[in-house]
Design a protein around this motif. Sequence first.
Motif, PDB file in Angstrom:
ATOM      1  N   UNK A 142       0.811  -1.203   0.000  1.00 42.27           N
ATOM      2  CA  UNK A 142       0.000   0.000   0.000  1.00 42.27           C
ATOM      3  C   UNK A 142       0.851   1.262   0.000  1.00 42.27           C
ATOM      4  N   UNK A 143       0.196   2.403   0.025  1.00 44.92           N
ATOM      5  CA  UNK A 143       0.884   3.681  -0.132  1.00 44.92           C
ATOM      6  C   UNK A 143       1.853   4.004   0.997  1.00 44.92           C
ATOM      7  N   UNK A 144       1.580   3.548   2.223  1.00 37.97           N
ATOM      8  CA  UNK A 144       2.506   3.850   3.322  1.00 37.97           C
ATOM      9  C   UNK A 144       3.826   3.099   3.185  1.00 37.97           C
TER      10      UNK A 144
ATOM     11  N   UNK B 147      -2.840   4.750   7.079  1.00 37.74           N
ATOM     12  CA  UNK B 147      -3.282   3.395   7.436  1.00 37.74           C
ATOM     13  C   UNK B 147      -2.227   2.415   6.945  1.00 37.74           C
ATOM     14  N   UNK B 148      -1.677   1.618   7.840  1.00 41.21           N
ATOM     15  CA  UNK B 148      -0.620   0.669   7.484  1.00 41.21           C
ATOM     16  C   UNK B 148      -1.246  -0.588   6.898  1.00 41.21           C
TER      17      UNK B 148
ATOM     18  N   UNK C   3      -9.105   4.684  11.674  1.00 46.40           N
ATOM     19  CA  UNK C   3      -8.433   3.510  11.133  1.00 46.40           C
ATOM     20  C   UNK C   3      -6.904   3.660  11.148  1.00 46.40           C
ATOM     21  N   UNK C   4      -6.220   2.597  11.608  1.00 48.15           N
ATOM     22  CA  UNK C   4      -4.753   2.636  11.687  1.00 48.15           C
ATOM     23  C   UNK C   4      -4.072   1.525  10.893  1.00 48.15           C
ATOM     24  N   UNK C   5      -4.714   0.351  10.810  1.00 49.29           N
ATOM     25  CA  UNK C   5      -4.089  -0.797  10.148  1.00 49.29           C
ATOM     26  C   UNK C   5      -5.114  -1.597   9.336  1.00 49.29           C
ATOM     27  N   UNK C   6      -4.636  -2.165   8.234  1.00 46.82           N
ATOM     28  CA  UNK C   6      -5.371  -3.177   7.475  1.00 46.82           C
ATOM     29  C   UNK C   6      -4.469  -4.395   7.330  1.00 46.82           C
ATOM     30  N   UNK C   7      -5.058  -5.576   7.469  1.00 49.48           N
ATOM     31  CA  UNK C   7      -4.338  -6.827   7.213  1.00 49.48           C
ATOM     32  C   UNK C   7      -5.017  -7.537   6.056  1.00 49.48           C
ATOM     33  N   UNK C   8      -4.238  -7.938   5.073  1.00 46.88           N
ATOM     34  CA  UNK C   8      -4.736  -8.684   3.909  1.00 46.88           C
ATOM     35  C   UNK C   8      -3.950 -10.004   3.871  1.00 46.88           C
ATOM     36  N   UNK C   9      -4.589 -11.096   4.254  1.00 50.69           N
ATOM     37  CA  UNK C   9      -3.893 -12.391   4.297  1.00 50.69           C
ATOM     38  C   UNK C   9      -4.230 -13.204   3.045  1.00 50.69           C
ATOM     39  N   UNK C  10      -3.184 -13.700   2.376  1.00 50.68           N
ATOM     40  CA  UNK C  10      -3.349 -14.550   1.200  1.00 50.68           C
ATOM     41  C   UNK C  10      -2.560 -15.841   1.382  1.00 50.68           C
TER      42      UNK C  10
END
Length: 231
Positions: free
Chosen positions: A40-42, A52-53, A98-105
């Motif tokens: 992401x952008x960060x 948002x991390x 919002x501070x964090x997003x997790x995308x698990x693959x």
Amino acid sequence: MARKIEVVDYRPEWAAIFKEEAKKIKKILGKNCVGIYHIGSTSVKGMAAKPIIDIMPVVKDLSLVDAHNKEFEALGYECRGEFGIPGRRFYAKGGDNRTHHIHIFEQSNQTDIQRHIAVRDYLNSHPDTAAEYAALKKKLAAEFPFDNDGYRDGKEEYMKSLEKKALHWQAKQNRLSMGIALGMCFGAAFGASFGTMYGNTGIGMCFGISIGMMFGIAFGSADKTDNSRQE
């Protein structure tokens, strides 16, 4: 009230925040986790972004992830399942702030994994494009401060084009690395034989490796698609 969309200038602490959170995620997922990436952008140095991390853990078996939902909730995350992307597990932290997003693959899902990594690496290697993308996001955030759909739709076409360029660039970089590696191997073998014939292995090796690298770079730089001008 809807969550406000805010795009801020780059903050150096984003990298450290990612590393700290990644340790906690790795502990939860355990041996099922084979890697964790800042995306992401960060993850793009110098680029403005929503603060948002975005974190992308890669696991051996996605079906085992849901069993850890309580542990993610204890860290402050909301567990949202696939959330629009098949083969993903998505988690959000911070509520309206919002501070964090997790995308698990799963590691078998290289399509989604590589598109995220390609865009990150492309933007880090192309600061002009990163600046252009940041300007678009700031413009959209000003136009749609409380409309996430409007913000997302406004950059959809740009993102599709960016992802296509990034994947093309990534494939070219991979060919270049492979070409150099193969060129050095063949060059070393040729140089050793050449040097042995003329009684100076050192010079022969240097000559062979140099020639091999030249051919390797030429091979790796050759464009294999019709999209060679898209950058």
